[in-house]
Design an enzyme around this catalytic site. Structure first.
Site, PDB file in Angstrom:
ATOM      1  N   GLU A 187       9.838  15.997  15.006  1.00  0.00           N
ATOM      2  CA  GLU A 187      10.268  15.918  13.610  1.00  0.00           C
ATOM      3  C   GLU A 187       9.435  16.908  12.793  1.00  0.00           C
ATOM      4  O   GLU A 187       8.208  16.791  12.750  1.00  0.00           O
ATOM      5  CB  GLU A 187      10.041  14.488  13.097  1.00  0.00           C
ATOM      6  CG  GLU A 187      10.538  14.274  11.686  1.00  0.00           C
ATOM      7  CD  GLU A 187      10.173  12.903  11.132  1.00  0.00           C
ATOM      8  OE1 GLU A 187       9.019  12.458  11.327  1.00  0.00           O
ATOM      9  OE2 GLU A 187      11.035  12.280  10.494  1.00  0.00           O
TER      10      GLU A 187
ATOM     11  N   GLU B 116      -1.068   7.362  -0.105  1.00  0.00           N
ATOM     12  CA  GLU B 116      -2.129   7.902  -0.956  1.00  0.00           C
ATOM     13  C   GLU B 116      -1.700   9.220  -1.609  1.00  0.00           C
ATOM     14  O   GLU B 116      -2.269   9.646  -2.615  1.00  0.00           O
ATOM     15  CB  GLU B 116      -3.424   8.106  -0.164  1.00  0.00           C
ATOM     16  CG  GLU B 116      -3.329   9.028   1.050  1.00  0.00           C
ATOM     17  CD  GLU B 116      -2.859   8.318   2.330  1.00  0.00           C
ATOM     18  OE1 GLU B 116      -1.993   7.423   2.248  1.00  0.00           O
ATOM     19  OE2 GLU B 116      -3.364   8.677   3.411  1.00  0.00           O
TER      20      GLU B 116
ATOM     21  N   GLU C 188       9.905   1.378  10.380  1.00  0.00           N
ATOM     22  CA  GLU C 188      10.937   2.376  10.041  1.00  0.00           C
ATOM     23  C   GLU C 188      10.277   3.735  10.213  1.00  0.00           C
ATOM     24  O   GLU C 188       9.478   4.147   9.371  1.00  0.00           O
ATOM     25  CB  GLU C 188      11.397   2.194   8.586  1.00  0.00           C
ATOM     26  CG  GLU C 188      12.170   0.922   8.330  1.00  0.00           C
ATOM     27  CD  GLU C 188      13.540   0.906   8.978  1.00  0.00           C
ATOM     28  OE1 GLU C 188      14.078   2.001   9.268  1.00  0.00           O
ATOM     29  OE2 GLU C 188      14.065  -0.190   9.208  1.00  0.00           O
TER      30      GLU C 188
ATOM     31  N   GLY D 128       7.052   5.070   7.881  1.00  0.00           N
ATOM     32  CA  GLY D 128       6.228   6.276   7.969  1.00  0.00           C
ATOM     33  C   GLY D 128       6.441   6.944   9.310  1.00  0.00           C
ATOM     34  O   GLY D 128       7.485   6.759   9.948  1.00  0.00           O
ATOM     35  N   GLY D 129       5.446   7.697   9.748  1.00  0.00           N
ATOM     36  CA  GLY D 129       5.589   8.486  10.965  1.00  0.00           C
ATOM     37  C   GLY D 129       5.306   7.676  12.232  1.00  0.00           C
ATOM     38  O   GLY D 129       4.717   6.589  12.188  1.00  0.00           O
TER      39      GLY D 129
ATOM     40  N   GLY E 152       2.802   4.526  12.790  1.00  0.00           N
ATOM     41  CA  GLY E 152       3.546   3.309  13.123  1.00  0.00           C
ATOM     42  C   GLY E 152       3.053   2.678  14.414  1.00  0.00           C
ATOM     43  O   GLY E 152       2.945   1.453  14.531  1.00  0.00           O
TER      44      GLY E 152
ATOM     45  N   LYS F 231       0.864  -1.186   0.000  1.00  0.00           N
ATOM     46  CA  LYS F 231       0.000   0.000   0.000  1.00  0.00           C
ATOM     47  C   LYS F 231       0.895   1.229   0.000  1.00  0.00           C
ATOM     48  O   LYS F 231       1.481   1.595   1.023  1.00  0.00           O
ATOM     49  CB  LYS F 231      -0.896   0.040   1.240  1.00  0.00           C
ATOM     50  CG  LYS F 231      -1.954   1.146   1.112  1.00  0.00           C
ATOM     51  CD  LYS F 231      -2.385   1.733   2.429  1.00  0.00           C
ATOM     52  CE  LYS F 231      -1.583   2.918   2.851  1.00  0.00           C
ATOM     53  NZ  LYS F 231      -1.634   4.097   1.998  1.00  0.00           N
TER      54      LYS F 231
ATOM     55  N   CYS G  70      13.731  11.306   6.253  1.00  0.00           N
ATOM     56  CA  CYS G  70      13.690  10.776   7.628  1.00  0.00           C
ATOM     57  C   CYS G  70      14.986  11.061   8.370  1.00  0.00           C
ATOM     58  O   CYS G  70      14.985  11.290   9.569  1.00  0.00           O
ATOM     59  CB  CYS G  70      13.423   9.276   7.597  1.00  0.00           C
ATOM     60  SG  CYS G  70      14.608   8.340   6.607  1.00  0.00           S
TER      61      CYS G  70
END
Ligand code: NAD
Ligand code: BTL
Length: 500
Positions: free
Chosen positions: A394, A180, A252, A230-231, A235, A177, A291
């Site tokens: 972040e 989007e 990650e 992702g974030g 996550g 996936k 990242c």
């Protein structure tokens, strides 16, 4: 394949079962770039069922390693054949420059070649000495099964390849996936996998939102592993959704990465020039949407003023514009949401006492800010400290904060003062000191006198809240394998544990 047939299940490209669609926007002008299928739970379940059948009944898990490696190498060749096309897709979808898109395609190619070589060069198993010649004991690796892969928008194809290449090398099937926000290059990759000869049902893709598609992948009992990039917020949700089925989870996540510069690194003109140049590279490549971005400059106080003045002077000259245009050095942020977030971070930093050295707003010139594109000027915030939100969280935008230190211990304390632990750098002309500091940094990747390189042979991942598990390197392959011990008794006999 029609415009919105971006869901791939059992070898068939199709629209969402609900018929729903999503417009993918070009971040340089906010106009529609493509229309994709907006998948839902029904599409996700169908994709998982296809991957399950392909794993349980299909040929791929049992395909000889040499043939799997050969397929991965064909994919690598196809990626290079389509290098310009994919770089353009990636540039228009994410906003990054065309040149960055080309570098991404090369890195993706290298990942496929690396994992092909890695599995092809392995022995079939590790023989274990059981202490008797009457036992043959061997440890082997097997694929995990059906893998779910959930990827972010900043490096769509690269992050997909760090999952797809080792998963296929190990003999798994998968459902991916993409974000989007930037799904287009992943759709292209899945077409290349089919062209390379991957059996039907092994690779499936569902375009759609994190919730429901990613959430369904995470919770589904027929998924054996979920690998997420992702974030931290998403996550955490993935880990929670995966827990009841005790599937394997690899995460990650983000980073708040320190770039530590000692004064001795700046003692010569060349050293100063390199350290400033690399601090710009660390913070502003891809508009800071990386990242591992070196978003925290931690600099020895004695060189702070000279360093930051030069840094700000050069940051002001960074040429913004559409990533596909010649000479452009930084594209737009990926979305209106990222732009809003960046503005809010700068506003809060200024309220908390940061000193704005450059940027801090959207560009005014129409030349660099066509229509409603999501551009933001590279921003340097001086006199920052650990209590500020902009230092702790972040930002994932073109914001560089500056903190200073007097001693080596202080530099290490500042660099480790984060809940994350993804990456960081130390700059020093004193090799012993650089290595001493590197050894004390609690981050998954540490660069000495460099910033940003990563190698397919070297594991990538984070300490702390930057994640769980590793991608790339041998550990990146092991994420996609089960380990099995086969103990064979060559002279079976009764053990007489029970008398009767
Ligand atoms: N550690 C790494 O190697 C690495 C690499 C690239 C990006 N990142 C991180 O990714 C983040 C930026 O990417 P993003 O904004 O796309 O992240 P995000 O967390 O918003 O989205 C990542 C993916 O998760 C999906 N998702 C969202 N909610 C979900 C849910 N409830 N369940 C399952 N999936 C869900 C999204 O649709 C998307 O595909 C940053 O934090 C960045 O540091 C980390
Ligand atoms: C892992 N990396 C550095 C390629 C992309 C991070 O966002």
């Amino acid at each position: 394949m029609a415009a919105a047939e971006t869901i791939h299940v059992d070898g068939v490209w199709q629209a969402a079962a609900s018929g729903a669609q999503r417009e993918v926007l070009d971040p340089a002008d906010a106009k529609t770039l493509a229309v994709v299928a907006e998948g839902g739970v029904e599409d996700t379940d169908a994709a998982i069922a296809a991957a399950r059948r392909a794993f349980d009944q299909g040929p791929w898990p049992g395909t000889p390693v040499a043939e799997r490696a050969a397929l991965l190498r064909r994919v690598a060749d196809l990626l290079q054949r389509d290098r310009e096309t994919i770089a353009l897709i990636e540039s228009r979808d994410t906003g990054k420059t065309l040149e960055e898109g080309r570098v991404d395609v090369d890195d993706v190619t290298n990942a496929f070649r690396y994992f092909a070589d890695l599995v092809a060069g392995e022995s079939a198993g590790r023989v274990v000495d059981a202490g008797t010649p009457e036992v043959h004991s061997v440890v082997v690796h097997e694929p995990v099964g059906v893998c779910a892969m959930i990827t972010p928008w900043n490096y769509p194809l690269l992050q997909a390849s760090w999952k797809v290449a080792p998963a296929l090398a190990a003999g798994n099937t998968f459902v991916i996936k993409p974000s989007e926000v930037t799904p287009l290059s992943t759709v292209h990759l899945v077409k290349l996998l089919a062209e390379a000869g991957l059996p039907t049902g092994v690779a499936n893709v569902v375009t759609g939102a994190g919730d429901p598609v990613g959430a369904r992948l995470s919770e589904h009992p027929d998924v054996d592993l979920v690998s997420f990039t992702g974030g931290l917020v998403s996550g955490t949700k993935v880990a929670q959704a995966a827990a009841p089925t005790v599937k394997k989870v690899a995460l990650e996540l983000g980073g708040k990465n320190p770039n530590v510069v000692f004064a001795d690194a700046c003692a010569t003109a060349d050293g100063f020039d390199t350290a400033v140049d690399q601090a710009l590279n660390a913070a502003f490549i891809h508009s800071g949407q990386v990242c591992s971005a070196g978003a925290r400059l931690i600099i020895e106080e004695s060189v702070r003023e000279r360093f930051v003045a030069e840094l700000a002077r050069r940051a002001e000259k960074i040429k913004l514009g559409r990533g596909t245009e010649d000479g452009v050095e930084c594209g737009p942020l990926v979305s209106a949401q990222q732009l809003d977030k960046t503005e809010a971070f700068v506003a809060s930093a200024l309220e908390e006492g940061a000193l704005l050295r450059c940027g801090g707003k959207q560009p005014e010139s129409n030349e660099v800010r066509p229509a409603t594109g999501y551009f933001y000027l590279p921003t340097v915030l001086d006199q920052c400290h650990r209590e500020m939100r902009v230092v702790r969280e972040e930002t994932f935008g073109p914001i560089l904060t500056v903190e200073s230190f007097q001693t080596e211990d202080e530099a290490v304390t500042l660099a480790n003062d984060t809940e994350y632990g993804l990456a960081g750098a130390v700059w020093s002309a004193d090799t012993a000191r650089a290595r001493r500091v590197a050894a004390r940094l609690r981050h998954g990747t540490v660069w000495i006198n460099d910033y940003h390189p990563y190698l397919p042979q070297a594991e990538w991942g984070g300490f702390g809240k930057s994640g769980v598990g590793r991608e790339l390197g041998p550990a990146g392959l092991d994420e996609y394998r089960e380990t099995k011990h086969v103990y064979e008794n060559l002279r079976p006999s009764p053990v007489r544990w029970f008398a009767g």
